[in-house]
Design a protein around this motif. Structure first.
Motif, PDB file in Angstrom:
ATOM      1  N   ARG A 147       0.219  -3.719  -3.170  1.00  0.00           N
ATOM      2  CA  ARG A 147       1.235  -4.760  -3.189  1.00  0.00           C
ATOM      3  C   ARG A 147       2.349  -4.391  -2.222  1.00  0.00           C
ATOM      4  O   ARG A 147       2.889  -3.278  -2.295  1.00  0.00           O
ATOM      5  N   ARG A 180       0.590  -3.139 -17.375  1.00  0.00           N
ATOM      6  CA  ARG A 180       1.208  -2.005 -16.691  1.00  0.00           C
ATOM      7  C   ARG A 180       2.273  -1.429 -17.602  1.00  0.00           C
ATOM      8  O   ARG A 180       3.159  -2.146 -18.062  1.00  0.00           O
ATOM      9  N   ARG A 235      -2.562  -0.011 -16.280  1.00  0.00           N
ATOM     10  CA  ARG A 235      -2.011   0.708 -15.131  1.00  0.00           C
ATOM     11  C   ARG A 235      -0.902   1.614 -15.622  1.00  0.00           C
ATOM     12  O   ARG A 235       0.057   1.155 -16.244  1.00  0.00           O
ATOM     13  N   THR A 261      -5.815  -0.742  -4.528  1.00  0.00           N
ATOM     14  CA  THR A 261      -5.189  -2.045  -4.660  1.00  0.00           C
ATOM     15  C   THR A 261      -3.759  -1.916  -4.154  1.00  0.00           C
ATOM     16  O   THR A 261      -3.131  -0.872  -4.321  1.00  0.00           O
ATOM     17  N   HIS A 303      -2.995   2.390  -7.194  1.00  0.00           N
ATOM     18  CA  HIS A 303      -2.268   1.208  -6.749  1.00  0.00           C
ATOM     19  C   HIS A 303      -1.137   1.680  -5.842  1.00  0.00           C
ATOM     20  O   HIS A 303      -0.364   2.568  -6.215  1.00  0.00           O
ATOM     21  N   SER A 326      -0.263   4.266 -10.508  1.00  0.00           N
ATOM     22  CA  SER A 326       0.632   4.045  -9.378  1.00  0.00           C
ATOM     23  C   SER A 326       1.826   4.982  -9.479  1.00  0.00           C
ATOM     24  O   SER A 326       2.338   5.234 -10.569  1.00  0.00           O
TER      25      SER A 326
END
Length: 312
Positions: free
Chosen positions: A271, A117, A163, A269, A238, A208
């Motif tokens: 988190r 990332r 990412r 995805t 993300h 993201s």
């Protein structure tokens, strides 16, 4: 009803935003794959035993991927030892390196883990004076492209995905000078990097856009999804809210942002970021995904209700 809406003519028959698929080790993210769950370690990344033990707790809780913070070259080099110990213990799920500050760290980490990332803000030139001319703006992008060349070569060689992780609080001065501290600036920060990677024939990308402000995070991700649809190239996304906190407050803040986007069909995805033991994050995401339509999550089980008393 607009053709750009993510749901069908039946208002409650939601569908997933169609993205390209990205392979992260043995994990497939995007396209029609199920929404994956991830968390991040909070150990010292130079402490191999502690980091491996925490990765195992996160994986055993149900995570599909674990992200490890790498603040320097030494931490990036130690990813080799962490990954090797996990494999020896039978844990083959992918690891992502979260790169801080020095872009060179990503080049080391990409040799050892399945995903890195990077933050576009860390690749910006230090500028004492901002000249917002088109010439200077383009020259800055050319410099970033040259910086990324080695990373692209390494990722291609090792089949490492990237990412592009934009944080609302760390936009470059160049972006701020043209777009301000806005969701539009977050989107453009990501898309600049997407275009650079595409020009280098590298498309194993996940994007993201994160903020501690839920409204900013939701708006930015909806705008990104719209911009990618317009371009015809839609990358996996993300989802997460930064610095959500702990306890019920942290859970509510994360769920408000993530659930809003998932119901739109946006997100591949997830988190939930809590200031607790990272394995606690997994059960929250699992519970959240139960309440999102199966047509979006592609998980085996869902519930046909809208609210849940999330435990903590």
């Amino acid at each position: 009803m607009s053709e750009n809406r993510s749901y069908s003519s039946d208002y409650f028959s939601y569908s997933r935003l169609k993205t390209r698929a990205v392979q992260v080790g043995n994990l497939r993210i995007g396209e029609n794959a199920r929404i994956t769950i991830q968390s991040m370690t909070n150990t010292n990344s130079l402490d191999t035993e502690a980091t491996v033990a925490q990765c195992i707790r996160i994986f055993d809780a149900g995570a599909d991927l674990v992200r490890i913070s790498v603040q320097g070259i030494a931490e990036a080099e130690n990813l080799k030892n962490i990954k090797q110990q996990l494999l020896e213990k039978g844990y083959t799920k992918p690891i992502s390196a979260d790169v801080h500050f020095n872009p060179k760290i990503a080049e080391v980490a990409a040799k050892y883990v399945e995903k890195v990332r990077i933050n576009p803000g860390n690749y910006a030139e230090i500028m004492n004076q901002i000249d917002d001319s088109d010439e200077q703006y383009l020259e800055a992008l050319h410099k970033i492209s040259r910086k990324l060349k080695t990373l692209v070569q390494i990722c291609k060689k090792h089949q490492t995905s990237i990412r592009i992780g934009v944080n609302h609080g760390s936009l470059s001065k160049r972006i701020l000078s043209r777009y301000g501290d806005t969701p539009e600036g977050m989107v453009e920060s990501a898309l600049e990097f997407v275009r650079i990677f595409e020009q280098a024939d590298f498309q194993d990308l996940i994007i993201s856009l994160k903020s501690s402000n839920v409204l900013t995070m939701v708006y930015a991700n909806r705008l990104l999804a719209s911009r990618m649809r317009e371009s015809g190239k839609v990358y996996p996304m993300h989802l997460g809210v930064t610095e959500a906190g702990n306890g019920l407050d942290g859970r509510q803040k994360s769920i408000a942002g993530i659930a809003s986007l998932l119901q739109d069909g946006i997100g591949d995805t997830v988190r939930v970021s809590l200031t607790e033991a990272p394995e606690h994050e997994i059960s929250v995401v699992k519970e959240l995904l139960k309440w999102i339509p199966k047509t979006i999550t592609n998980h085996a089980e869902t519930k046909s209700a809208w609210f849940s008393p999330f435990s903590y």
